[in-house]
Design a protein around this motif. Structure first.
Motif, mmCIF file in Angstrom:
data_model
loop_
_atom_site.group_PDB
_atom_site.id
_atom_site.type_symbol
_atom_site.label_atom_id
_atom_site.label_comp_id
_atom_site.label_asym_id
_atom_site.label_seq_id
_atom_site.Cartn_x
_atom_site.Cartn_y
_atom_site.Cartn_z
ATOM 1 N N THR A 157 0.684 -1.232 -0.243
ATOM 2 C CA THR A 157 -0.021 -0.067 0.059
ATOM 3 C C THR A 157 0.844 1.117 0.047
ATOM 4 O O THR A 157 0.478 2.127 -0.598
ATOM 5 N N TYR A 184 -4.615 1.158 -12.555
ATOM 6 C CA TYR A 184 -5.490 0.199 -11.813
ATOM 7 C C TYR A 184 -6.695 0.334 -12.697
ATOM 8 O O TYR A 184 -7.394 1.189 -13.165
ATOM 9 N N TYR A 203 -0.664 -7.239 -4.436
ATOM 10 C CA TYR A 203 -1.113 -5.960 -3.740
ATOM 11 C C TYR A 203 -0.670 -6.638 -2.199
ATOM 12 O O TYR A 203 -1.329 -7.520 -1.746
#
Lengths: 289, 298
Positions: free
Chosen positions: A132, A213, A229
Motif C-alpha cells: 500500500t 488500476y 498487492y
C-alpha cells in the motif's frame, strides 16, 4: 474484518427476510410461489458503478414479479445515501462503504457483490507486487523510479482515471489518496489520465513503464500484468477470502430499524438469493457468499 | 420592395414564390441552429463561470474537481500551444506542397497527389489517434527517456498528429488560391527576367496570400476542435503545457470527465465548452474577415 461485518449484516438481513416470509406463511398460509401478490413501486437510486449488475438484477426481478416496479435513479453513491436518509429512496445504491464521520449514521449497508481493483503494469515490467505504501508513494510522486520498488532503472509513468470516476475514488480511498487538497495524499497532477477502463489497458500495454488500476473483472492478462498487492495475488479466491484488500463492495443501503415495504424487502431478498448472486457472477463480479 | 417583386413575378411563375419560401425556411433553419446553440452554450456555461468567478476559472492554474479547484488556464494554454505548434510546422510544408502542385509538378502527378491529399482529409480522427499512438508516441517515448522524463503521452505527440490532420485543409485551400492568381502575373514576372523560384516567392505567393491566410484559419479551426485523436496521444494531465509532458486540451477537458460528473463539476465542463465555443467564434469571425479582404484584393 469489514467484509466479515458486512456478511454478518447481510446474514441478519437474510434472516429478517426469512422471518418476514415465515410470518406471511403463518397468517395467510401462502407459499413462496405466491410472490405475484406483491405489488407497488420500490424507489431506489444511487451509484452509477453498479449500473450493469443492478439493471440486470432489476430486470430479472421484475420479470418474476410483474406487479412490482423497481425504480433506479443513477446519480452517484453520495446522492443514493443522502436520499435514503431523507426517505426519498427505500433502498440506496452505493459502491463505497458508509462514512463513519457521523454524516451517514443510522443506515445499514448490505454488500451483495465484490469488485476487485487490479494494479496493472506492462508485461515487460520486472516488478511482481507492491505494498500500500509503495502504491501511495508512486501515485503521489514520491517514488519515481521502478528501481526503488525492485524493478529496472526506469522512470514510472503514473496512469490514473479521470476525476469523478468511481474506480478512481474507490482506489484513492483504499490506498489513502482521498484528500485532494494535500499533495501528500493526492494523485500527481501530471499523471496520464484515461477516461475508461479500456484506455487504461491500452496505455499500460503500450508503455513499458506505466502503472494503472482497473476493475479486476475487465483486466486482460494476455496484454498486461496484474501486480500482487501487499503480497497477495489478485484472484477470485483471494477476493473471496478477503486476503486481497484492494477491492470495493457494492451495497444496498437501508435505514436501520425501518421496516421495508414487502416489495422492497422481497427485492433485497432476491438480490441476496442464490438466483440474484448468479446474476452478480454473470456480470463479472464476485458474489458475496 | 419584396411584395412588388413577388407581384411582378407572381403571374409568371407562382412556383417561384413557393420555392422562395422553401429556401427561406432552409436558410432560417441554419441561422436558427447557430442562434440556438449560442444561447444554449451561454445559458449553460455562464452560470458556472459566474459561480467559480471568471478570473479564477480562466486564470486558475489548477484543475482538480475533487478539491473544488476549477482553473482552466492549463487547458487554454495547452490548446493554444498545440494548435500554434501544429500551424507553425504545417504551414511551410503546406505552402511548399501547394507550390509544387501548381507550378512544378506535371499535371498528372499533381492530380494524383491532390487526390491522395483529399483522401487524407477524409480519414476519421480516431484513425489519426491510432497512428499517433502506434507510430509517433514510441518515438517521443525514446526522446523522453533520453532526457530523463517518464514516458507518456505528450503535447509533442498531439501537435504532430494535428500537423498531419490540418495539412490537407491548408494545402487544398492554398492550391486553389494560388491557382486563382492570374497567369499573366507569372508570365510578366518571367518576362522581366526573374527565375521561376523568384517569381513564385516574390509574385505568386504574395498575390495568393489572402487565400493562404484563410487556409491557416480553417486549419486552426480544425485543430482547436479536435478531440478524439488528441485524447489518444496527449496523456491528458491538466498541467501547464510542456512539450514532452502530458497535456490536456480544452476539448478533451470536456469529453473526458463528462460521463460521471455532477453538480458544479458538470457546470464547469459546460463553462469549458463555452470558452471553446468563444474561441471558435473568434476564429470564424477572423476567417470571414480574411476572406472578405481577399475578395476585395482580387
Amino acid at each position: 474484518m469489514k467484509k466479515a461485518f458486512s456478511i454478518a449484516v447481510s446474514l441478519v438481513f437474510a434472516a429478517a427476510g426469512i422471518t418476514g416470509c415465515g410470518a406471511t406463511n403463518l397468517s395467510g398460509g401462502v407459499t413462496p410461489a405466491d410472490s405475484a401478490v406483491l405489488s407497488g413501486t420500490v424507489k431506489t437510486g444511487g451509484s452509477t458503478s453498479v449500473e450493469k449488475v443492478m439493471t440486470a438484477l432489476i430486470y430479472q426481478y421484475q420479470d418474476e414479479n410483474s406487479e412490482v416496479s423497481v425504480n433506479y435513479e443513477m446519480n452517484g453513491s453520495g446522492d443514493g445515501i443522502k436520499n435514503t436518509i431523507s426517505g426519498l429512496y427505500e433502498i440506496g445504491h452505493s459502491s463505497r462503504e458508509l462514512k463513519t464521520d457521523g454524516t451517514e449514521d443510522g443506515l445499514d449497508a448490505v454488500a451483495y457483490a465484490i469488485d476487485g481493483i487490479a494494479l496493472v503494469v506492462n508485461k515487460a515490467n520486472a516488478v511482481n507486487g507492491l505494498t500500500t505504501e509503495q502504491v501511495r508513494d508512486i501515485y503521489i510522486g514520491k517514488i519515481e523510479n521502478w528501481s526503488e520498488v525492485g524493478g529496472e532503472d526506469a522512470l514510472i509513468t503514473v496512469v490514473t482515471r479521470e476525476a469523478s470516476s468511481g474506480t478512481r475514488s474507490a482506489f484513492a480511498e483504499i490506498v489513502g489518496l482521498e484528500k485532494a487538497d494535500d499533495p501528500e495524499t493526492s494523485i500527481v497532477p501530471n499523471a496520464t489520465t484515461c477516461d475508461s477502463t479500456g484506455a487504461i489497458q491500452t496505455a499500460v500495454t503500450q508503455n513499458a513503464n506505466a502503472i494503472g488500476y482497473m476493475s479486476f473483472s475487465d483486466a486482460d492478462e494476455a496484454n498486461i500484468k496484474i501486480l500482487a498487492y501487499n503480497g497477495i495475488e489478485c484472484s477470485e479466491a483471494s477476493l473471496k477470502d478477503g486476503g486481497y484488500t484492494l477491492k470495493r463492495e457494492f451495497y444496498l443501503i437501508t435505514k436501520t430499524g425501518a421496516t421495508l415495504s414487502p416489495a422492497a424487502q422481497s427485492f433485497v431478498d432476491f438480490v441476496l438469493s442464490a438466483e440474484g448472486q448468479e446474476i452478480v457472477a454473470a456480470n463479472k463480479l464476485l458474489p458475496i457468499d | 420592395m419584396e411584395t412588388s417583386i413577388t407581384r411582378s413575378r407572381g403571374s409568371k411563375a407562382p412556383i417561384e414564390a413557393v420555392m422562395n419560401c422553401v429556401f427561406l425556411v432552409c436558410g432560417l433553419t441554419a441561422v436558427a441552429s447557430v442562434v440556438l446553440i449560442s444561447i444554449y452554450m451561454i445559458a449553460s456555461g455562464a452560470p458556472a463561470v459566474a459561480k467559480i468567478g471568471a478570473p479564477r476559472f480562466l486564470a486558475g492554474q489548477i484543475w482538480n474537481p475533487e478539491s473544488g479547484k476549477f482553473g482552466i488556464l492549463p487547458l487554454i494554454l495547452s490548446s493554444i500551444t498545440a494548435t500554434g505548434l501544429a500551424i507553425l510546422i504545417a504551414l511551410p510544408v503546406a505552402i511548399s506542397v501547394a507550390v509544387y502542385l501548381t507550378h512544378i509538378a506535371k499535371e498528372r502527378t499533381a492530380n494524383a497527389i491532390l487526390f491522395l491529399i483529399e483522401l487524407l482529409a477524409g480519414i476519421p480522427s480516431v484513425v489519426y489517434g491510432l497512428l499517433g499512438a502506434i507510430l509517433i508516441a514510441p518515438i517521443i517515448f525514446k526522446i523522453q527517456t533520453a532526457l530523463g522524463l517518464p514516458m507518456s503521452g505528450s503535447l509533442a505527440s498531439a501537435s504532430i498528429v494535428l500537423v498531419i490532420m490540418i495539412l490537407p485543409t491548408i494545402i487544398s485551400v492554398s492550391v486553389s488560391s494560388i491557382n486563382a492568381v492570374p497567369k499573366e502575373y507569372n508570365d510578366i514576372s518571367l518576362a522581366l527576367g526573374s527565375s521561376k523560384m523568384q517569381s513564385i516567392v516574390k509574385v505568386i505567393l504574395p498575390a495568393g496570400k489572402s487565400g493562404i491566410v484563410s487556409g491557416i484559419v480553417l486549419g486552426v479551426g480544425r485543430a482547436i476542435g479536435e478531440t478524439m485523436a488528441i485524447m489518444m496521444v496527449a496523456g491528458n494531465a491538466p498541467i501547464m503545457p510542456e512539450l514532452l509532458k502530458p497535456a490536456r486540451l480544452l476539448t478533451v477537458g470536456v469529453s473526458m470527465e463528462w460521463a460521471y460528473s455532477s453538480g458544479l463539476h458538470r457546470e464547469a465542463l459546460y463553462g469549458i465548452g463555452l470558452v471553446l465555443f468563444a474561441f471558435i467564434m473568434i476564429i470564424n469571425v477572423f476567417l470571414s474577415f480574411a476572406l472578405k479582404n481577399g475578395g476585395a484584393k482580387r
